[in-house]
Enzyme design. Structure first.
Site, PDB file in Angstrom:
ATOM      1  N   CYS A   1       2.915  -0.839 -12.162  1.00  0.00           N
ATOM      2  CA  CYS A   1       3.303   0.350 -12.881  1.00  0.00           C
ATOM      3  C   CYS A   1       4.526  -0.091 -13.889  1.00  0.00           C
ATOM      4  O   CYS A   1       5.393   0.454 -13.735  1.00  0.00           O
ATOM      5  CB  CYS A   1       3.797   1.386 -11.965  1.00  0.00           C
ATOM      6  SG  CYS A   1       4.999   0.922 -10.762  1.00  0.00           S
TER       7      CYS A   1
ATOM      8  N   ALA B   1       0.745  -1.342   0.133  1.00  0.00           N
ATOM      9  CA  ALA B   1      -0.004  -0.019  -0.023  1.00  0.00           C
ATOM     10  C   ALA B   1       0.740   1.356  -0.052  1.00  0.00           C
ATOM     11  O   ALA B   1       0.294   2.321  -0.589  1.00  0.00           O
ATOM     12  CB  ALA B   1      -0.981   0.100   1.300  1.00  0.00           C
TER      13      ALA B   1
END
Length: 422
Positions: free
Chosen positions: A353, A238
Protein backbone atom coordinates in the site's frame (compact mmCIF):
# COMPACT_ATOMS: atom_id res chain seq x y z
CA UNK A 1 4.04 17.12 26.03
CA UNK A 2 0.71 18.02 27.70
CA UNK A 3 0.28 18.21 31.46
CA UNK A 4 -1.96 15.72 33.34
CA UNK A 5 -5.69 16.41 33.49
CA UNK A 6 -6.81 18.52 36.44
CA UNK A 7 -10.19 18.52 38.17
CA UNK A 8 -10.61 22.20 37.24
CA UNK A 9 -10.09 21.65 33.52
CA UNK A 10 -12.79 23.45 31.46
CA UNK A 11 -15.35 21.51 29.46
CA UNK A 12 -13.95 20.33 26.14
CA UNK A 13 -10.31 20.49 27.14
CA UNK A 14 -9.78 16.74 27.58
CA UNK A 15 -10.20 15.81 23.90
CA UNK A 16 -8.00 18.76 22.89
CA UNK A 17 -5.29 17.58 25.26
CA UNK A 18 -5.58 14.11 23.71
CA UNK A 19 -5.35 15.63 20.22
CA UNK A 20 -2.19 17.44 21.28
CA UNK A 21 -0.70 14.15 22.45
CA UNK A 22 -1.56 12.57 19.11
CA UNK A 23 0.05 15.38 17.15
CA UNK A 24 3.12 15.26 19.37
CA UNK A 25 3.40 11.51 18.76
CA UNK A 26 3.27 11.96 14.99
CA UNK A 27 5.29 15.12 14.48
CA UNK A 28 7.96 14.80 17.15
CA UNK A 29 8.23 11.05 17.68
CA UNK A 30 7.20 9.56 14.34
CA UNK A 31 4.47 7.36 15.84
CA UNK A 32 1.29 6.58 13.91
CA UNK A 33 -1.97 8.07 15.22
CA UNK A 34 -3.62 4.66 15.44
CA UNK A 35 -0.73 3.29 17.50
CA UNK A 36 -1.02 6.17 19.97
CA UNK A 37 -4.82 6.39 20.26
CA UNK A 38 -5.29 4.18 23.33
CA UNK A 39 -2.58 5.90 25.34
CA UNK A 40 -3.44 9.45 24.30
CA UNK A 41 -7.19 9.00 24.75
CA UNK A 42 -7.15 6.91 27.91
CA UNK A 43 -10.29 7.54 29.98
CA UNK A 44 -12.13 9.47 27.27
CA UNK A 45 -15.72 8.73 26.31
CA UNK A 46 -16.16 7.45 22.72
CA UNK A 47 -17.42 10.83 21.50
CA UNK A 48 -14.43 12.67 22.98
CA UNK A 49 -12.09 10.03 21.61
CA UNK A 50 -13.57 10.59 18.16
CA UNK A 51 -13.22 14.35 18.53
CA UNK A 52 -9.56 14.05 19.52
CA UNK A 53 -8.87 11.92 16.46
CA UNK A 54 -10.79 14.30 14.18
CA UNK A 55 -8.86 17.36 15.42
CA UNK A 56 -5.49 15.63 15.04
CA UNK A 57 -6.30 14.15 11.63
CA UNK A 58 -7.70 17.40 10.23
CA UNK A 59 -4.68 19.29 11.49
CA UNK A 60 -2.39 16.84 9.68
CA UNK A 61 -4.43 16.96 6.46
CA UNK A 62 -3.91 20.73 6.27
CA UNK A 63 -0.63 21.11 8.15
CA UNK A 64 1.45 22.96 5.49
CA UNK A 65 -1.40 25.41 4.92
CA UNK A 66 -2.06 25.94 8.63
CA UNK A 67 1.63 26.62 9.15
CA UNK A 68 1.62 29.12 6.30
CA UNK A 69 -1.22 31.01 7.97
CA UNK A 70 0.58 31.02 11.31
CA UNK A 71 3.82 32.24 9.74
CA UNK A 72 1.97 35.06 7.98
CA UNK A 73 0.90 36.47 11.36
CA UNK A 74 4.10 36.11 13.41
CA UNK A 75 7.08 38.46 13.36
CA UNK A 76 9.53 35.72 14.31
CA UNK A 77 8.88 32.21 13.04
CA UNK A 78 7.78 29.77 15.71
CA UNK A 79 9.79 26.57 15.98
CA UNK A 80 8.13 23.58 14.36
CA UNK A 81 7.86 21.82 17.70
CA UNK A 82 6.84 24.87 19.75
CA UNK A 83 3.74 24.25 21.86
CA UNK A 84 2.36 27.60 20.68
CA UNK A 85 2.50 26.39 17.06
CA UNK A 86 0.78 23.13 18.00
CA UNK A 87 -1.99 25.03 19.80
CA UNK A 88 -2.50 27.41 16.88
CA UNK A 89 -2.63 24.55 14.40
CA UNK A 90 -5.36 22.88 16.44
CA UNK A 91 -7.38 26.06 16.96
CA UNK A 92 -7.24 26.93 13.26
CA UNK A 93 -8.10 23.40 12.15
CA UNK A 94 -11.18 23.51 14.37
CA UNK A 95 -12.29 26.97 13.30
CA UNK A 96 -11.55 26.62 9.58
CA UNK A 97 -12.25 22.95 8.95
CA UNK A 98 -14.39 21.43 11.69
CA UNK A 99 -16.90 24.24 12.10
CA UNK A 100 -16.01 25.04 15.71
CA UNK A 101 -16.88 28.65 16.65
CA UNK A 102 -13.73 30.73 16.92
CA UNK A 103 -14.20 31.57 20.58
CA UNK A 104 -14.54 27.87 21.46
CA UNK A 105 -11.63 26.84 19.26
CA UNK A 106 -9.24 29.20 21.02
CA UNK A 107 -10.69 28.82 24.53
CA UNK A 108 -10.15 25.06 24.51
CA UNK A 109 -6.51 25.20 23.41
CA UNK A 110 -5.24 28.13 25.47
CA UNK A 111 -5.07 26.03 28.68
CA UNK A 112 -2.58 23.77 26.85
CA UNK A 113 -0.11 26.67 26.69
CA UNK A 114 1.42 28.50 29.63
CA UNK A 115 2.99 31.92 30.19
CA UNK A 116 3.90 34.28 27.38
CA UNK A 117 3.18 31.78 24.60
CA UNK A 118 -0.47 31.78 25.71
CA UNK A 119 -0.74 35.50 24.96
CA UNK A 120 1.04 34.91 21.65
CA UNK A 121 -1.40 32.16 20.67
CA UNK A 122 -4.40 34.30 21.56
CA UNK A 123 -3.01 37.26 19.66
CA UNK A 124 -2.07 35.38 16.48
CA UNK A 125 -5.40 33.54 16.37
CA UNK A 126 -7.31 36.78 16.85
CA UNK A 127 -5.30 38.52 14.13
CA UNK A 128 -6.00 35.72 11.66
CA UNK A 129 -9.69 35.49 12.46
CA UNK A 130 -10.19 39.26 12.20
CA UNK A 131 -8.40 39.09 8.86
CA UNK A 132 -10.87 36.51 7.55
CA UNK A 133 -8.26 33.77 7.39
CA UNK A 134 -9.24 30.95 5.06
CA UNK A 135 -7.82 27.81 3.53
CA UNK A 136 -7.71 26.92 -0.16
CA UNK A 137 -10.03 24.30 -1.67
CA UNK A 138 -7.25 21.70 -1.53
CA UNK A 139 -4.42 21.35 0.98
CA UNK A 140 -0.80 21.32 -0.07
CA UNK A 141 1.19 18.13 0.42
CA UNK A 142 4.40 18.14 2.44
CA UNK A 143 7.20 19.18 0.11
CA UNK A 144 8.89 15.78 0.27
CA UNK A 145 5.93 13.93 -1.20
CA UNK A 146 4.84 16.65 -3.57
CA UNK A 147 8.29 16.40 -5.17
CA UNK A 148 8.60 12.60 -5.00
CA UNK A 149 5.18 11.95 -6.51
CA UNK A 150 5.56 14.55 -9.22
CA UNK A 151 8.80 12.88 -10.28
CA UNK A 152 7.38 9.35 -10.04
CA UNK A 153 3.81 9.77 -11.20
CA UNK A 154 3.39 13.25 -12.66
CA UNK A 155 1.63 16.46 -11.72
CA UNK A 156 -1.83 14.95 -12.17
CA UNK A 157 -1.14 12.47 -9.37
CA UNK A 158 -0.04 15.26 -7.03
CA UNK A 159 -3.21 17.23 -7.80
CA UNK A 160 -5.32 14.13 -7.23
CA UNK A 161 -3.56 13.45 -3.93
CA UNK A 162 -4.26 17.00 -2.77
CA UNK A 163 -7.94 16.56 -3.58
CA UNK A 164 -8.03 13.15 -1.89
CA UNK A 165 -6.44 14.23 1.38
CA UNK A 166 -8.75 17.23 1.75
CA UNK A 167 -11.38 15.22 3.60
CA UNK A 168 -11.92 11.75 5.09
CA UNK A 169 -12.54 9.14 2.36
CA UNK A 170 -15.65 7.03 1.88
CA UNK A 171 -16.01 3.64 3.56
CA UNK A 172 -15.56 0.56 1.35
CA UNK A 173 -17.01 -2.82 2.24
CA UNK A 174 -16.11 -6.22 0.82
CA UNK A 175 -19.23 -8.39 0.82
CA UNK A 176 -19.46 -12.18 0.89
CA UNK A 177 -21.52 -13.43 -2.04
CA UNK A 178 -25.12 -13.97 -1.01
CA UNK A 179 -24.84 -12.10 2.29
CA UNK A 180 -26.70 -8.93 3.29
CA UNK A 181 -24.91 -5.59 3.24
CA UNK A 182 -25.83 -1.91 3.58
CA UNK A 183 -27.10 -0.13 0.49
CA UNK A 184 -24.49 1.96 -1.28
CA UNK A 185 -22.56 2.37 -4.52
CA UNK A 186 -21.02 -0.81 -5.95
CA UNK A 187 -17.90 -0.29 -8.04
CA UNK A 188 -17.30 -3.99 -8.71
CA UNK A 189 -18.87 -7.33 -7.69
CA UNK A 190 -18.73 -7.92 -3.96
CA UNK A 191 -18.11 -4.25 -3.16
CA UNK A 192 -20.19 -1.49 -1.54
CA UNK A 193 -19.09 2.11 -0.98
CA UNK A 194 -20.67 4.25 1.74
CA UNK A 195 -20.21 7.92 2.67
CA UNK A 196 -17.48 8.79 5.16
CA UNK A 197 -18.39 8.94 8.80
CA UNK A 198 -20.74 5.98 9.10
CA UNK A 199 -20.64 4.05 12.39
CA UNK A 200 -19.47 0.64 11.17
CA UNK A 201 -20.85 -1.52 14.04
CA UNK A 202 -24.27 0.10 13.56
CA UNK A 203 -24.48 -0.74 9.86
CA UNK A 204 -26.88 -3.34 8.50
CA UNK A 205 -25.45 -6.84 8.61
CA UNK A 206 -22.43 -6.12 10.82
CA UNK A 207 -23.38 -8.62 13.52
CA UNK A 208 -24.27 -11.22 10.91
CA UNK A 209 -20.76 -10.98 9.47
CA UNK A 210 -21.60 -10.69 5.80
CA UNK A 211 -19.00 -8.00 5.09
CA UNK A 212 -15.96 -6.16 6.41
CA UNK A 213 -14.35 -2.78 5.88
CA UNK A 214 -11.66 -2.84 3.20
CA UNK A 215 -10.61 -0.17 0.73
CA UNK A 216 -11.41 -1.25 -2.81
CA UNK A 217 -7.70 -1.07 -3.72
CA UNK A 218 -6.81 -3.37 -0.83
CA UNK A 219 -9.36 -5.90 -2.07
CA UNK A 220 -7.67 -6.34 -5.47
CA UNK A 221 -4.68 -8.58 -4.51
CA UNK A 222 -6.80 -11.44 -3.16
CA UNK A 223 -9.27 -11.11 -6.03
CA UNK A 224 -6.42 -11.82 -8.47
CA UNK A 225 -6.08 -15.36 -7.08
CA UNK A 226 -9.65 -16.24 -8.05
CA UNK A 227 -11.62 -19.16 -6.66
CA UNK A 228 -9.73 -21.45 -4.33
CA UNK A 229 -11.35 -24.83 -4.94
CA UNK A 230 -9.96 -25.94 -1.54
CA UNK A 231 -6.39 -25.33 -2.68
CA UNK A 232 -3.79 -24.08 -0.20
CA UNK A 233 -2.78 -20.43 0.08
CA UNK A 234 -0.42 -18.62 2.42
CA UNK A 235 -1.54 -15.12 3.38
CA UNK A 236 1.65 -13.47 4.61
CA UNK A 237 1.63 -10.35 6.79
CA UNK A 238 -2.06 -11.13 6.99
CA UNK A 239 -3.43 -9.11 9.92
CA UNK A 240 -5.88 -7.50 10.46
CA UNK A 241 -7.26 -9.95 7.96
CA UNK A 242 -9.25 -8.49 5.09
CA UNK A 243 -7.39 -10.56 2.53
CA UNK A 244 -7.64 -13.70 4.67
CA UNK A 245 -11.42 -13.24 4.81
CA UNK A 246 -11.54 -12.78 1.04
CA UNK A 247 -9.52 -15.91 0.39
CA UNK A 248 -11.50 -18.01 2.84
CA UNK A 249 -14.78 -16.79 1.32
CA UNK A 250 -13.42 -17.70 -2.15
CA UNK A 251 -12.87 -21.31 -1.10
CA UNK A 252 -9.15 -21.33 -0.32
CA UNK A 253 -7.64 -23.22 2.59
CA UNK A 254 -5.84 -20.33 4.20
CA UNK A 255 -2.82 -20.18 6.48
CA UNK A 256 -2.51 -16.61 7.78
CA UNK A 257 0.87 -15.52 9.10
CA UNK A 258 1.69 -12.31 10.94
CA UNK A 259 4.14 -11.25 13.63
CA UNK A 260 1.72 -9.01 15.56
CA UNK A 261 -0.22 -10.70 18.34
CA UNK A 262 -2.65 -7.80 18.75
CA UNK A 263 -3.39 -7.59 15.03
CA UNK A 264 -3.89 -11.35 14.86
CA UNK A 265 -6.41 -11.01 17.67
CA UNK A 266 -8.39 -8.70 15.40
CA UNK A 267 -8.11 -11.27 12.62
CA UNK A 268 -9.51 -13.94 14.93
CA UNK A 269 -12.40 -11.65 15.85
CA UNK A 270 -13.16 -10.99 12.19
CA UNK A 271 -13.10 -14.69 11.37
CA UNK A 272 -15.50 -15.38 14.24
CA UNK A 273 -17.86 -12.60 13.17
CA UNK A 274 -17.97 -13.70 9.54
CA UNK A 275 -18.08 -17.45 10.23
CA UNK A 276 -15.03 -18.02 8.03
CA UNK A 277 -12.00 -20.10 8.95
CA UNK A 278 -8.23 -19.97 8.55
CA UNK A 279 -5.19 -21.36 10.30
CA UNK A 280 -3.46 -18.54 12.18
CA UNK A 281 0.29 -18.48 12.78
CA UNK A 282 2.13 -15.85 14.80
CA UNK A 283 5.64 -15.69 13.35
CA UNK A 284 8.32 -13.51 11.80
CA UNK A 285 8.55 -14.37 8.10
CA UNK A 286 12.31 -13.91 8.22
CA UNK A 287 12.51 -16.93 10.54
CA UNK A 288 9.36 -18.97 9.84
CA UNK A 289 8.82 -21.42 6.97
CA UNK A 290 5.81 -23.58 6.04
CA UNK A 291 5.89 -27.36 6.20
CA UNK A 292 5.12 -27.64 2.49
CA UNK A 293 4.85 -25.44 -0.60
CA UNK A 294 1.48 -23.86 -1.36
CA UNK A 295 -0.61 -23.48 -4.48
CA UNK A 296 -0.52 -19.73 -4.00
CA UNK A 297 1.10 -17.11 -1.78
CA UNK A 298 -0.14 -13.60 -1.14
CA UNK A 299 2.53 -11.32 0.29
CA UNK A 300 1.08 -8.01 1.46
CA UNK A 301 4.52 -6.78 2.40
CA UNK A 302 5.36 -4.28 5.14
CA UNK A 303 5.86 -0.89 3.51
CA UNK A 304 5.95 2.85 4.05
CA UNK A 305 2.12 2.89 3.66
CA UNK A 306 2.20 6.19 1.79
CA UNK A 307 -0.65 4.93 -0.39
CA UNK A 308 -3.16 5.08 2.47
CA UNK A 309 -2.61 8.76 3.26
CA UNK A 310 -6.31 9.51 2.65
CA UNK A 311 -7.25 7.52 5.75
CA UNK A 312 -4.01 8.06 7.64
CA UNK A 313 -2.73 11.57 6.88
CA UNK A 314 -0.08 11.16 9.58
CA UNK A 315 1.93 8.92 7.24
CA UNK A 316 3.03 11.90 5.14
CA UNK A 317 4.49 13.54 8.24
CA UNK A 318 6.25 10.44 9.60
CA UNK A 319 7.80 8.71 6.60
CA UNK A 320 11.22 9.77 5.36
CA UNK A 321 13.44 8.43 2.54
CA UNK A 322 15.40 6.33 5.04
CA UNK A 323 12.20 4.53 6.06
CA UNK A 324 11.32 3.86 2.43
CA UNK A 325 14.80 2.42 1.85
CA UNK A 326 14.51 0.23 4.97
CA UNK A 327 11.12 -1.17 3.99
CA UNK A 328 12.28 -1.80 0.43
CA UNK A 329 15.17 -3.89 1.78
CA UNK A 330 12.77 -5.80 4.04
CA UNK A 331 10.44 -6.44 1.10
CA UNK A 332 13.30 -7.89 -0.92
CA UNK A 333 14.11 -10.27 1.91
CA UNK A 334 10.51 -11.37 2.42
CA UNK A 335 9.82 -11.70 -1.30
CA UNK A 336 12.85 -13.96 -1.72
CA UNK A 337 11.61 -16.23 1.07
CA UNK A 338 7.99 -16.25 -0.07
CA UNK A 339 9.04 -17.20 -3.60
CA UNK A 340 10.40 -20.51 -2.28
CA UNK A 341 7.02 -21.43 -0.76
CA UNK A 342 5.11 -21.52 -4.07
CA UNK A 343 4.79 -24.84 -5.86
CA UNK A 344 5.95 -25.04 -9.50
CA UNK A 345 3.10 -23.67 -11.61
CA UNK A 346 1.71 -21.80 -8.61
CA UNK A 347 1.00 -18.10 -8.15
CA UNK A 348 2.63 -15.41 -6.04
CA UNK A 349 0.85 -12.09 -5.57
CA UNK A 350 2.97 -9.25 -4.21
CA UNK A 351 1.24 -6.12 -2.91
CA UNK A 352 2.19 -2.93 -1.05
CA UNK A 353 0.00 0.00 0.00
CA UNK A 354 2.69 2.41 -1.14
CA UNK A 355 3.04 4.99 -3.89
CA UNK A 356 6.83 4.68 -3.87
CA UNK A 357 8.37 2.93 -6.93
CA UNK A 358 11.21 1.60 -4.76
CA UNK A 359 8.66 -0.57 -2.99
CA UNK A 360 6.66 -1.46 -6.09
CA UNK A 361 7.76 -1.38 -9.71
CA UNK A 362 11.48 -1.36 -8.92
CA UNK A 363 11.15 -4.09 -6.31
CA UNK A 364 9.49 -6.48 -8.76
CA UNK A 365 11.92 -5.58 -11.56
CA UNK A 366 14.83 -6.45 -9.26
CA UNK A 367 13.16 -9.70 -8.20
CA UNK A 368 12.52 -10.84 -11.77
CA UNK A 369 16.11 -10.00 -12.73
CA UNK A 370 17.25 -12.51 -10.09
CA UNK A 371 14.59 -15.22 -10.57
CA UNK A 372 14.22 -16.68 -14.04
CA UNK A 373 11.71 -19.19 -12.66
CA UNK A 374 9.14 -16.42 -12.19
CA UNK A 375 7.28 -14.28 -14.71
CA UNK A 376 4.49 -11.75 -14.56
CA UNK A 377 1.01 -13.25 -14.98
CA UNK A 378 -0.59 -10.19 -16.55
CA UNK A 379 -3.72 -8.80 -14.94
CA UNK A 380 -6.58 -8.12 -17.35
CA UNK A 381 -8.70 -4.96 -17.19
CA UNK A 382 -11.84 -7.04 -16.55
CA UNK A 383 -10.33 -8.27 -13.28
CA UNK A 384 -10.27 -4.70 -11.94
CA UNK A 385 -12.86 -2.06 -11.07
CA UNK A 386 -14.28 -0.34 -14.14
CA UNK A 387 -11.93 2.39 -15.33
CA UNK A 388 -8.79 0.90 -13.77
CA UNK A 389 -6.26 -0.18 -16.40
CA UNK A 390 -3.22 -2.41 -15.69
CA UNK A 391 0.24 -1.08 -16.42
CA UNK A 392 1.87 -2.04 -19.71
CA UNK A 393 3.70 -4.97 -18.10
CA UNK A 394 0.50 -6.44 -16.62
CA UNK A 395 1.03 -5.26 -13.04
CA UNK A 396 -1.33 -2.86 -11.29
CA UNK A 397 -0.81 0.60 -9.88
CA UNK A 398 -3.78 2.25 -8.13
CA UNK A 399 -3.91 5.71 -6.65
CA UNK A 400 -6.00 8.76 -5.78
CA UNK A 401 -6.10 9.73 -9.47
CA UNK A 402 -8.47 6.80 -10.09
CA UNK A 403 -12.24 6.58 -9.44
CA UNK A 404 -12.14 10.28 -8.59
CA UNK A 405 -15.82 10.86 -9.41
CA UNK A 406 -16.73 8.12 -6.92
CA UNK A 407 -14.41 9.11 -4.04
CA UNK A 408 -11.02 7.87 -5.32
CA UNK A 409 -9.05 4.94 -3.93
CA UNK A 410 -5.90 4.12 -1.98
CA UNK A 411 -2.49 3.77 -3.59
CA UNK A 412 -1.32 0.18 -4.12
CA UNK A 413 1.16 -1.64 -6.30
CA UNK A 414 0.23 -5.23 -7.13
CA UNK A 415 2.10 -7.84 -9.18
CA UNK A 416 0.81 -11.33 -9.95
CA UNK A 417 3.66 -13.73 -10.68
CA UNK A 418 3.64 -17.31 -11.90
CA UNK A 419 6.32 -19.81 -11.01
CA UNK A 420 7.56 -21.94 -13.86
CA UNK A 421 6.85 -25.68 -13.99
CA UNK A 422 10.45 -26.62 -14.65
Amino acid sequence: MARPKLASDPVGLAPRRAALRLLDAVLRRGIAIEAEMDRACKGLAPADRGLAHAIAAETLRWLPDLDALIDSATRNRLADDAKARFALRMALAQALRLGTPGHAAIATVLPLVEGGPRRLVHGVFGTLMRGDAALADMPHLPDLFALRWEQSHGTAMVDAARAAIAQPPPIDLTVIEGRDAPHGVSLMPGHVRLPAGASVPALEGFAEGGWWVQDIAASIPARLLGAGGRRCVLDLCAAPGGKTLQLAAAGWRVTSVDSSNSRLARLSENLARTGLSAQIVEADLREWAPDAVADAVLLDAPCSATGIFRRHPDVLHRVRPAIIAETAALQAQMLARAAEWVRPGGTLVYAVCSLEPEEGERRIAAFLAERDDYAIAAVAAEELPAGIVPLADGTVRTGPNMLQDDGAMDGFYIARLRRGEG
